[in-house]
Scaffold this active site. Structure first.
Site, PDB file in Angstrom:
ATOM      1  N   CYS A   2       0.687  -1.236   0.092  1.00 61.35           N
ATOM      2  CA  CYS A   2      -0.009   0.047   0.164  1.00 61.35           C
ATOM      3  C   CYS A   2       0.707   1.128  -0.097  1.00 61.35           C
ATOM      4  O   CYS A   2       2.123   1.177   0.252  1.00 61.35           O
ATOM      5  CB  CYS A   2      -0.916   0.086   1.127  1.00 61.35           C
ATOM      6  SG  CYS A   2      -1.987  -1.469   1.121  1.00 61.35           S
ATOM      7  N   ARG A  53      -4.406   1.369  -1.777  1.00 58.68           N
ATOM      8  CA  ARG A  53      -4.767   0.000  -1.307  1.00 58.68           C
ATOM      9  C   ARG A  53      -4.463  -1.065  -2.368  1.00 58.68           C
ATOM     10  O   ARG A  53      -4.791  -0.976  -3.674  1.00 58.68           O
ATOM     11  CB  ARG A  53      -6.349  -0.252  -0.888  1.00 58.68           C
ATOM     12  CG  ARG A  53      -6.545  -1.377  -0.274  1.00 58.68           C
ATOM     13  CD  ARG A  53      -8.062  -1.521   0.424  1.00 58.68           C
ATOM     14  NE  ARG A  53      -8.085  -2.717   0.590  1.00 58.68           N
ATOM     15  CZ  ARG A  53      -9.190  -3.403   0.827  1.00 58.68           C
ATOM     16  NH1 ARG A  53     -10.330  -2.494   0.486  1.00 58.68           N
ATOM     17  NH2 ARG A  53      -9.564  -4.563   1.177  1.00 58.68           N
ATOM     18  N   LEU A  54      -3.636  -1.964  -1.779  1.00 57.28           N
ATOM     19  CA  LEU A  54      -3.262  -3.256  -2.449  1.00 57.28           C
ATOM     20  C   LEU A  54      -4.103  -4.517  -1.680  1.00 57.28           C
ATOM     21  O   LEU A  54      -3.617  -4.706  -0.706  1.00 57.28           O
ATOM     22  CB  LEU A  54      -1.956  -3.517  -2.735  1.00 57.28           C
ATOM     23  CG  LEU A  54      -1.597  -4.853  -3.290  1.00 57.28           C
ATOM     24  CD1 LEU A  54      -1.847  -4.823  -4.614  1.00 57.28           C
ATOM     25  CD2 LEU A  54      -0.142  -5.077  -3.114  1.00 57.28           C
ATOM     26  N   ILE A  56      -5.244  -7.938  -0.426  1.00 58.31           N
ATOM     27  CA  ILE A  56      -4.809  -8.934  -0.659  1.00 58.31           C
ATOM     28  C   ILE A  56      -5.721  -9.938   0.170  1.00 58.31           C
ATOM     29  O   ILE A  56      -6.225 -11.079  -0.364  1.00 58.31           O
ATOM     30  CB  ILE A  56      -3.250  -9.232  -0.155  1.00 58.31           C
ATOM     31  CG1 ILE A  56      -2.412  -8.256  -1.175  1.00 58.31           C
ATOM     32  CG2 ILE A  56      -2.740 -10.652  -0.012  1.00 58.31           C
ATOM     33  CD1 ILE A  56      -0.933  -8.236  -0.886  1.00 58.31           C
ATOM     34  N   ASN A  79       0.134   0.130   6.974  1.00 56.57           N
ATOM     35  CA  ASN A  79       0.636  -1.061   6.028  1.00 56.57           C
ATOM     36  C   ASN A  79       1.131  -2.174   6.661  1.00 56.57           C
ATOM     37  O   ASN A  79       1.973  -2.094   7.579  1.00 56.57           O
ATOM     38  CB  ASN A  79       1.657  -0.322   4.953  1.00 56.57           C
ATOM     39  CG  ASN A  79       1.942  -1.225   3.929  1.00 56.57           C
ATOM     40  OD1 ASN A  79       1.184  -1.871   3.278  1.00 56.57           O
ATOM     41  ND2 ASN A  79       3.278  -1.216   3.367  1.00 56.57           N
ATOM     42  N   GLY A  80       0.451  -3.163   6.382  1.00 57.03           N
ATOM     43  CA  GLY A  80       1.050  -4.710   7.210  1.00 57.03           C
ATOM     44  C   GLY A  80      -0.247  -5.443   6.919  1.00 57.03           C
ATOM     45  O   GLY A  80      -1.410  -5.203   6.822  1.00 57.03           O
TER      46      GLY A  80
END
Length: 95
Positions: A2, A53-54, A56, A79-80
């Site tokens: 992200c 945003r990615l 997953i 992020n994490g």
């Protein structure tokens, strides 16, 4: 991965929230390659949080960021991945 962005003004009155929001969205445009699945920006007087945003693990809108708490007074971006999310969820639901 992200993309995160933030602004904290020492003089909040120096910039209207509308300008902060516009700059935050410009920031997310520049970070688009880090998170093509979504983008958002949250502002308050003198504060801006931006996020791309990615998606997953949780691909639903429930994981969109910036993320507010239940009262809407605290917002965060991070992020994490939380790998033990199932255990934490069960614990929180039990409480």
């Amino acid at each position: 991965m992200c993309g995160l962005g933030a602004v904290l003004l020492t003089a909040p009155e120096a910039m209207p929230e509308t300008v902060l929001h516009r700059r935050g969205m410009t920031m997310t445009d520049m970070l688009r390659h880090r998170g093509p699945d979504g983008r958002a920006c949250w502002t308050a007087p003198g504060v801006m949080l931006a996020h791309t945003r990615l998606a997953i693990i949780d691909t639903t809108a429930a994981a969109d960021q910036p993320m507010p708490d239940e009262s809407g007074t605290v917002h965060l971006v991070f992020n994490g991945a939380i790998y033990n999310f199932r255990e934490l969820r069960a614990q929180l639901q039990a409480e």
